[in-house]
Design a protein around this motif. Structure first.
Motif, PDB file in Angstrom:
ATOM      1  N   ILE A 136       4.666   4.821  22.658  1.00 26.33           N
ATOM      2  CA  ILE A 136       4.491   6.189  22.170  1.00 26.33           C
ATOM      3  C   ILE A 136       3.023   6.598  22.193  1.00 26.33           C
ATOM      4  CG2 ILE A 136       6.578   6.220  20.778  1.00 26.33           C
ATOM      5  CD1 ILE A 136       4.860   5.562  18.370  1.00 26.33           C
ATOM      6  N   LYS A 137       2.805   7.895  22.291  1.00 24.26           N
ATOM      7  CA  LYS A 137       1.442   8.426  22.332  1.00 24.26           C
ATOM      8  C   LYS A 137       1.111   9.086  20.996  1.00 24.26           C
ATOM      9  CE  LYS A 137       1.684   9.698  27.276  1.00 24.26           C
ATOM     10  NZ  LYS A 137       1.653   8.305  27.676  1.00 24.26           N
ATOM     11  N   HIS A 139      -0.687  12.211  18.694  1.00 23.11           N
ATOM     12  CA  HIS A 139      -0.492  13.655  18.812  1.00 23.11           C
ATOM     13  C   HIS A 139      -1.539  14.291  19.727  1.00 23.11           C
ATOM     14  CE1 HIS A 139      -3.726  14.112  15.787  1.00 23.11           C
ATOM     15  NE2 HIS A 139      -3.805  15.349  16.222  1.00 23.11           N
ATOM     16  N   ASP A 141      -2.941  12.969  22.471  1.00 23.37           N
ATOM     17  CA  ASP A 141      -2.532  12.788  23.869  1.00 23.37           C
ATOM     18  C   ASP A 141      -1.397  13.730  24.215  1.00 23.37           C
ATOM     19  OD1 ASP A 141      -4.412  10.888  24.283  1.00 23.37           O
ATOM     20  OD2 ASP A 141      -3.089   9.176  23.863  1.00 23.37           O
ATOM     21  N   LEU A 142      -0.473  13.860  23.289  1.00 25.82           N
ATOM     22  CA  LEU A 142       0.663  14.755  23.532  1.00 25.82           C
ATOM     23  C   LEU A 142       0.194  16.195  23.705  1.00 25.82           C
ATOM     24  CD1 LEU A 142       3.307  13.281  21.077  1.00 25.82           C
ATOM     25  CD2 LEU A 142       3.414  13.303  23.575  1.00 25.82           C
ATOM     26  N   CYS A 143      -0.768  16.589  22.907  1.00 27.43           N
ATOM     27  CA  CYS A 143      -1.314  17.950  23.010  1.00 27.43           C
ATOM     28  C   CYS A 143      -1.978  18.143  24.368  1.00 27.43           C
ATOM     29  CB  CYS A 143      -2.341  18.196  21.902  1.00 27.43           C
ATOM     30  SG  CYS A 143      -1.597  18.501  20.299  1.00 27.43           S
ATOM     31  N   LEU A 145      -1.464  16.400  27.143  1.00 25.57           N
ATOM     32  CA  LEU A 145      -0.460  16.281  28.197  1.00 25.57           C
ATOM     33  C   LEU A 145       0.337  17.571  28.371  1.00 25.57           C
ATOM     34  CD1 LEU A 145       0.202  13.726  29.857  1.00 25.57           C
ATOM     35  CD2 LEU A 145       2.210  13.423  28.386  1.00 25.57           C
ATOM     36  N   ASN A 146       0.643  18.211  27.285  1.00 23.42           N
ATOM     37  CA  ASN A 146       1.502  19.405  27.326  1.00 23.42           C
ATOM     38  C   ASN A 146       0.736  20.720  27.179  1.00 23.42           C
ATOM     39  OD1 ASN A 146       4.172  18.032  27.453  1.00 23.42           O
ATOM     40  ND2 ASN A 146       3.461  17.185  25.512  1.00 23.42           N
TER      41      ASN A 146
END
Length: 345
Positions: A136-137, A139, A141-143, A145-146
């Motif tokens: 899992i990444k 938050h 990285d998720l931000c 990435l998206n």
RNA sequence: GGAGAGGUGUCCGAGUGGUUUAAGGUGCACGCCUGGAACGCGUGUAUGGAUGAAAGUCCAUCGGGAGUUCGAAUCUCCCUCUCUCCGCCA
């Protein structure tokens, strides 16, 4: 803020709570100042009663032209000077008293656990920790990435701690705010959209000033403060009003941007969206009868929980111990949401 | 930002230096009247503080503050809010 009267009637309780809240305050100088205040009031009010009487006499004599008033008037001259001086001392005593009172913390509720952070009590856990069969990444990285938040460009605009939400990130933020406002207003909360800048009195009434002035953004030119939470404007909306108890409880929900300088916390939890200078919050505030406050607190907690349950987020509820309680709180629950990457709340 | 008008008790409203430490009305509460009510009549009706066991007594409060005066709702100054007009308006 506790009233002088209350403190006088509950000296031991107040002292105890100061200890439980780990504040370094001595109320003895408040008590002795209060004695001084009372004796001054006694003196000056006697003189004022006297003044009112002579005043009446003067106007009576003038009206029926019975006696000469020059002696009376010269007496009044002296009296007035004396009253003015005493009033001045009284004013300065009152000033220093009310300043000191602002540093006295609220009385804690009997159900508040006593002790420090380590004595916080877990009241309840809801849901399960989610498990993943992939790496899992966090938050941030998720931000990235998206394309939800543009941290780099945000720094151009304001500096760190002021996020620039983009694309779906901006939409997500907006829909969460809407989601919460909608649910709470369906549950009987009146929706408000408060001012984000407030006069200096407002944060005083909520206990943010003077103690936390370093944590607030201040606009010198207009003597206005940026709100650290919507609680500040909402709590003050009924300032100087006497609410009819048939109108209670008054339940309010409000979105606001919140501004916090977070002075002294540099380097701690500063990554990504943690500990921001500006963030968005939907706040619940209730005005209730004192005898109902703790029942109302429980139902407010339920209303807040319902959001997390609808979002299916694993969380737990903590009853904060006295030493971890904020200055103006009597009792406080923290709702802590599980963060899979950090493996903590 | 500039000019003007205004802010009096629950509400309406009188009040330009002293029997106004706020008239009168309205609302509200209680009592009388009534079979019951309305009308009418009578009484009461704010908040905070000091003192007191209490009843009470006293002090303060006319948007907020300062001033003038022996004395301020009333006069002067500053601030604030509401309304009207003008200017500015990313």
């Amino acid at each position: 803020m506790l009233s002088l009267k209350y403190i006088n009637e509950n000296i031991n309780l107040v002292k105890e709570c100061i200890k439980y809240k780990k504040c370094d305050i001595n109320i003895n100088d408040i008590l002795s100042l209060d004695l001084e205040r009372k004796s001054l009031i006694n003196k000056v009010e006697k003189l004022k009663a006297n003044r009112n009487q002579i005043n009446k006499q003067i106007s009576k004599n003038r009206n029926d032209k019975s006696e000469d008033t020059t002696t009376l008037i010269s007496n009044m001259k002296e009296l007035s000077v004396e009253i003015k001086n005493l009033d001045k001392s009284l004013f300065s005593i009152n000033n220093s008293l009310s300043n000191k009172l602002l540093y006295i913390p609220n009385i804690i509720h009997e159900t508040t656990p006593k002790g420090s952070v380590n004595d916080n009590v877990v009241i309840k856990e809801w849901g399960k920790k989610p498990e993943f069969n992939f790496e899992i990444k966090d938050h941030k990285d998720l931000c990235d990435l998206n394309n939800l938040v543009d941290f780099k460009r945000a720094a151009n605009i304001s500096g760190s701690g002021f996020p620039l939400y983009t694309n779906n990130g901006a939409k997500l933020e907006r829909s969460l705010i809407n989601f919460m406002l909608d649910i709470h207003s369906k549950n009987g909360y009146t929706e408000l959209f408060p001012p984000f800048l407030v006069n200096s009195n407002s944060p005083k009434t909520t206990g943010n000033l003077p103690k936390f002035s370093d944590d607030m953004y201040y606009i010198d030119k207009d003597d206005l403060y940026c709100i650290p939470t919507a609680e500040v404007p909402i709590t003050n909306m009924h300032l100087n009003e006497i609410l009819d108890d048939s109108d209670l409880p008054k339940k309010y929900v409000a979105y606001s941007a919140c501004f916090r300088r977070e002075a002294g916390s540099y380097g701690k939890d500063t990554k990504g969206l943690l500990r921001l200078h500006q963030f968005n919050k939907v706040e619940l505030v209730k005005f209730v009868k004192p005898k109902d406050s703790y029942v109302e607190l429980e139902s407010l907690l339920k209303d807040a929980e319902s959001i997390l349950q609808k979002l299916n987020l694993h969380y737990r509820i903590i009853a904060l111990a006295s030493g971890d309680l904020s200055f103006s709180a009597a009792k406080c629950y923290d709702i802590e949401v599980w963060s899979p990457f950090e493996k903590n709340i």
